[in-house]
Design a protein around this motif. Sequence first.
Motif: not given
Length: 779
Positions: A392, A442, A395
Amino acid sequence: SVPVRVGSPIKVKACAKCHANAKAIQATANLLANMLRLGRTLKSKYTTSASAVAVTSAAIGTIYFVQSNNETTPTLAERKPTAPTLARNAVLPSRANQVAHLSSGKVFDVLVIGGGATGAGSALDAQTRGLSTALIEKGDFGNETSSRSTKLIWAGIRYIATATSSLLRLKNVTRPIDAISDFVSEFSMVSNCHKERRLLLENNPHLTYWVPIAVPVDSYFSWPPPFNHPLFSIAPLVLPLVFKFYDGMSGFTCPPSHIMSKDRAERKFPQLATEDAKYYSVFYEGAHNDARTATYIALTAAEHGACVSNYTEMIEVLHDDNGKAIGVKIKDNMTGKTFDVHAKSIVFAGGPFTDHMRKIEDPNCKPAVASAAGTHIVLPGYYCSRGVGMLDINTSDGRFLFFLPWQGKTLVGTTDRKGPVVSSHGPPEAEIQWLLNECKKYLSQAGDGGDGLQIRRTDVLSAWQGFRPLASDPNAPPNAPISRDHIISQNPDTGITFITGGKWTTYREMAEDVIDRVVKSHGLSDKAGPCVTETIPLRGGVGYTRNTPIQLVQQFGVTNEVAEHLARTYGTHASEVLRAQNNNTRGGKLLLTGYPYLDEEIEYACQQEMATSLIDMLTLRTRLAFLDSDAAATIAPKVADLMGKALGWSRKQKKEELKGALEVIGSFGGPVPKAMKEESFQTIEEVFHSFDVNDSGYIGYDELKLVMKHHGAPFKSEDDALSAFKSLDKNGDGKITEDEFMNWWGRLRRRETSTLSDIYRISSDKLGSGSDSRGAAFG
């Protein structure tokens, strides 16, 4: 010039000097064609800019490839090793012999203090140049920062982005020269990381490997933008091209980055929430078992003749009449004995603890290291299917967050928190929760009738914190920036040199730089040869092939999983592990069900690799505490017995080792928050919520067993646990609601005694109900 035609409309001309690289140029041309086709798959309004970036990326990538692979710079496979030749199965001196060598009165050319990756690498570098070298470490090798990383050998994709965003800030209009200088410095650091990553992976296939990492893209326009810079709002559009440029910086020697469609991602990542995904951009980084690599760097130095010892601590610096350092006073932490070690030069390599060393030298020294803590959590392996990780890049607080397969589990990290460095593994509960919350973005969530996953607090098998050094030169001007790269500085009064900062990936380069400095400043040039560590495989690497695990299966009858573990841990020394006990147990004896560790490894580590402490065996030599803190605590008594036999421990010593190990393992995070373990409950409602670890509004079967175990009252058997659970779960839906728990408690109070109360060890006369409750006593 020689035209090189490829299966596309593009033609690339290669000069005669680089004609030998025709295939490489063809590959680059194919890459260029593919990237242009990628541009055409995006929306038409982006085609021109995407193609331009593709051309630029491919061109720069080609330059990097030719620079690193032309006739004047041979590939790593073509380089002729100049390091001393070692016997393949060199026998290491025992720790007792090493300590005897240290205390013999010999004057070493180089004495390195600190047995992490950089310190061990410095000892290996110095010894292989022909300098007599000693390395001491107050704990076990790599027991601090070097064993608590994100397990990546990464080249720094983030730093390319941060350097670019910093360069394009509006404030740089008034400081263009400084801004460009900063950018070039950062970019040069990333370039060096690519070189060192390649060296580490190519030289040590037994310890390292490539891991694919997918970056999910759920929008072609990102706002708020990554790194808080408007330019990066279009990052989703150009991400595949950025990764191709990143490949090019390594001369395209890493596995190629690529795009993964949404449909393919759903097949490979059934646990991902792919509904909103546009595509996934996949790139590759190196990975390893960091503690193992650090240990093998130190043991490789010992193979080459360096005097290497763990559990030997510097307690004083020795000076001559002019104030120059001529050695140190050392304490053997295993025996308590002290002795002097003399050396012509001394190097401090303590990572974030370097200032602690410098204060022994000079209590009034200026700080050189700021530290930042990062927390990691470990989840079950099914969260990271088929060996593919995830990243990611944006964030909730702007950090990078990795989601990686490691040692059969899933590693998630890291956070970033400034603060003073400590040795404790224990992370803040708030950071564990933050990491879990970020994961939920996710992963497909389980809903009513849904088929997704529920990410639970009880899924956290282990959690720990580690500190990384942020270096600044104490002799630099005030307000000088903290370096992301390493620094080397020398005390002009004592002559002691220290090195700190840097990254795991660049440990070898850091070691080379500091020994270069020591050789020059201490008049060792006549004795020292050139640095040769670019060509030295670490212990177990000479003769290692992809068939090594298969040979273990055929020769010893171990399972494929155990063979892979042994080969990836010991390299060509794996067969010695299986011969350690000379018993008739074909295939070895599993230490713990569900893990590939063998009993034979315990004896081998004690006899052949200087393992001396139970906690080190459970945290560093095996990684059980880092993988599953409960499993490590469960197996600790058995490992203590095995080590006691190998090292001749008395009953008292074994008891002390076990007590100390359980205390350290208890500092790790696990399925149950540590604060809850220490809580004193005032109401029965508080007791219920303490059992509801996942904050779901009910108590599940696994939660009941976990909490009872952590309160020191585990069920005697699975049948007992199931019976207790059913007695509370009156409607049989597999959930103990708060009402069911309260009803049970009311019945317990009326009966005064209960088999279940004995299991819970809750005394009903000490706990009322509601606001009248007075407390609960567990175990």
